[in-house]
Scaffold this motif. Structure first.
Motif, PDB file in Angstrom:
ATOM      1  N   UNK A 152      44.862  33.603  45.538  1.00  0.00           N
ATOM      2  CA  UNK A 152      45.168  34.836  44.808  1.00  0.00           C
ATOM      3  C   UNK A 152      46.403  34.672  43.929  1.00  0.00           C
ATOM      4  N   UNK A 153      47.192  33.631  44.213  1.00  0.00           N
ATOM      5  CA  UNK A 153      48.381  33.382  43.396  1.00  0.00           C
ATOM      6  C   UNK A 153      48.014  33.010  41.963  1.00  0.00           C
ATOM      7  N   UNK A 154      46.749  32.632  41.736  1.00  0.00           N
ATOM      8  CA  UNK A 154      46.294  32.262  40.397  1.00  0.00           C
ATOM      9  C   UNK A 154      45.807  33.462  39.591  1.00  0.00           C
ATOM     10  N   UNK A 155      45.788  34.644  40.213  1.00  0.00           N
ATOM     11  CA  UNK A 155      45.362  35.868  39.539  1.00  0.00           C
ATOM     12  C   UNK A 155      46.575  36.641  39.041  1.00  0.00           C
ATOM     13  N   UNK A 156      46.391  37.394  37.971  1.00  0.00           N
ATOM     14  CA  UNK A 156      47.455  38.241  37.415  1.00  0.00           C
ATOM     15  C   UNK A 156      47.458  39.571  38.158  1.00  0.00           C
ATOM     16  N   UNK A 157      48.380  39.731  39.102  1.00  0.00           N
ATOM     17  CA  UNK A 157      48.357  40.904  39.972  1.00  0.00           C
ATOM     18  C   UNK A 157      48.516  42.216  39.207  1.00  0.00           C
ATOM     19  N   UNK A 158      49.083  42.157  38.006  1.00  0.00           N
ATOM     20  CA  UNK A 158      49.282  43.384  37.229  1.00  0.00           C
ATOM     21  C   UNK A 158      47.976  43.958  36.695  1.00  0.00           C
ATOM     22  N   UNK A 159      46.916  43.171  36.736  1.00  0.00           N
ATOM     23  CA  UNK A 159      45.643  43.584  36.147  1.00  0.00           C
ATOM     24  C   UNK A 159      44.693  44.241  37.146  1.00  0.00           C
ATOM     25  N   UNK A 160      45.095  44.323  38.422  1.00  0.00           N
ATOM     26  CA  UNK A 160      44.201  44.842  39.457  1.00  0.00           C
ATOM     27  C   UNK A 160      44.897  45.952  40.247  1.00  0.00           C
ATOM     28  N   UNK A 161      44.101  46.857  40.764  1.00  0.00           N
ATOM     29  CA  UNK A 161      44.667  47.931  41.578  1.00  0.00           C
ATOM     30  C   UNK A 161      45.215  47.352  42.885  1.00  0.00           C
ATOM     31  N   UNK A 162      44.601  46.249  43.369  1.00  0.00           N
ATOM     32  CA  UNK A 162      45.111  45.547  44.550  1.00  0.00           C
ATOM     33  C   UNK A 162      44.605  44.108  44.550  1.00  0.00           C
TER      34      UNK A 162
END
Length: 443
Positions: A152-162
């Motif tokens: 999950x560290x490879x995902x942009x956390x700002x783009x998802x609700x969680x």
């Protein structure tokens, strides 16, 4: 080795489409595949999820992996053809290549049929060794136990609700005639060890957890063990089940104690005959209202999904469905066109009857009509879908469904989700055949 993992999206669900961040949680597939890249390859891995951000056209990588469903396959093929023209090796997997392997392999150097947990790492090793195969088939011994945690560290956390999405169960033991899943992956139900799931959740930040699994109660005993084990963690969780959850009062109590705050349930239709014809007899239309009352008593909100346009549906089905949603107080209604995905019994039926009218896979996103309905015109089905979305998410319907006397905090969350779908409903008509089929942004 440099690897890019891509998840292309249809126009409606793309980062610049109509699906608001409030409706969008982090996907697991690519993050899990990234975690399965063999360590000995010393690979640099990046993920590009087109529901969250654009896919760069200037990628400087050795291998591209693309996950593909039917509704995105046309776009997946366009990306694959483009990157292959630049000399990049393309691997492709997912539901659609598993349903239509001959078609998919014309656009990729290698395709994976079935689950990719074992075949994807093997394909990467073979690429490194210069022995890449055209097709990889899921091994009969494939399991989802003892696997690494998704990257999950490879995902942009700002783009998802969680980012707190967790897989516990993969697969479903039902055989709905319109569902692509059993035709692509079979009906076997895979289960992670309970202790693995609990340990993953224990280390996640935040209170909320989303289980995107197709059917959390495919194995009732496993569900009891898992959610009993979750009780001490005091989390809030959301997941998918069938209406069968209403038949097990003890499991419902466990759900409540373990922090279940919301379920997605496929009600499918307000016509009982439809349930029989699609092989989903577990759904009893006359019991929907009682089921909702029972779930609300346990503090569980519901996203109720309906598939419209079946052979038992007449033009009044849209009004009847919205009225039922309001009367039963379904917190978050969701409407789709029952869609004949390739290689399913429903597709075979409509093909035999000469009723398939669209062959462009970009329209197979469950919101567009690709066949000739039996008891209404195509225009009536299209207009009825748009009306149902807008009527269900009118202020009048929203406030009629939501009971503000209980669970105020969770109701606020569902109110915000209703606002998200209200925006989605407003822009529904924009996404016609021309917009959906337009992939001109890819060279």
């Amino acid at each position: 080795m440099k690897i890019a993992l891509l998840s292309p999206a249809g126009a409606m669900h793309r980062y610049n489409g109509s699906f608001h961040k409030n409706l969008h949680y982090a996907p697991i597939t690519l993050a899990l595949l990234a975690a399965m890249v063999p360590e000995e390859l010393n690979a640099e891995v990046k993920i590009y999820d087109e529901t969250a951000e654009a896919i760069p056209l200037d990628l400087d990588v050795d291998v591209i992996g693309i996950t593909c469903i039917t509704g995105t396959s046309s776009r997946c093929y366009k990306y694959a053809d483009y990157f292959r023209s630049r000399g990049i090796t393309v691997l492709m997997g997912g539901v659609h290549p598993s349903l239509a392997p001959e078609e998919a392999k014309a656009h990729a150097d290698s395709i994976m049929i079935g689950l990719g947990d074992d075949t994807f790492p093997q394909a990467l090793r073979d690429f490194q060794n210069g022995t890449l195969k055209e097709i990889y088939y899921q091994d009969s011994c494939t399991d989802i136990a003892n696997r690494p945690l998704p990257r999950k560290d490879l995902l942009n956390r700002k783009k998802y609700i969680t980012l707190n999405t967790v897989e516990a169960v993969r697969g479903c033991n039902h055989n709905c005639t319109f569902c692509a899943y059993p035709m692509a992956f079979g009906r076997r139900v895979y289960k992670r060890p309970v202790e693995d799931v609990v340990d993953e959740i224990r280390h996640l930040k935040g209170k909320e957890i989303v289980f995107p699994d197709v059917n959390l109660i495919a194995d009732m005993q496993y569900a009891r063990e898992l959610f009993t084990a979750l009780i001490p963690l005091k989390k809030w969780w959301f997941g998918l089940t069938t209406t069968a959850i209403g038949l097990d009062d003890d499991l419902l109590k466990i759900f409540e104690k373990s922090g279940c705050k919301g379920l997605l349930i496929g009600f499918e239709s307000v016509n009982q005959e439809t349930q029989k014809n699609i092989h989903k007899g577990i759904n009893q239309v006359k019991e929907y209202k009682d089921l909702m009352t029972k779930l609300h008593k346990h503090g569980i909100m519901v996203m109720g999904c309906f598939s419209l346009g079946g052979d038992e549906d007449y033009p009044d089905v849209f009004r009847r469905t919205v009225e039922m949603c309001n009367e039963a107080k379904i917190d978050l209604p969701r409407f789709s066109v029952i869609t004949p995905f390739p290689n399913t019994p429903f597709y075979a039926q409509l093909e035999q009857e000469g009723r398939i009218t669209e062959r462009d896979w970009s329209l197979y996103d469950v919101e567009h009509v690709v066949y000739r309905p039996k008891n209404m015109t195509r225009e009536e089905l299209e207009q009825g879908m748009e009306w149902a979305w807008k009527e269900a998410y009118s202020w009048k319907s929203i406030f009629k469904r939501l009971d503000w006397t209980k669970w105020k905090t969770i109701k606020i969350i569902y109110f915000l989700l209703n606002i998200g779908y209200r925006k989605y409903a407003k822009h529904f008509q924009i996404y016609d055949i021309h917009v959906m089929a337009d992939n001109s942004d890819i060279p």
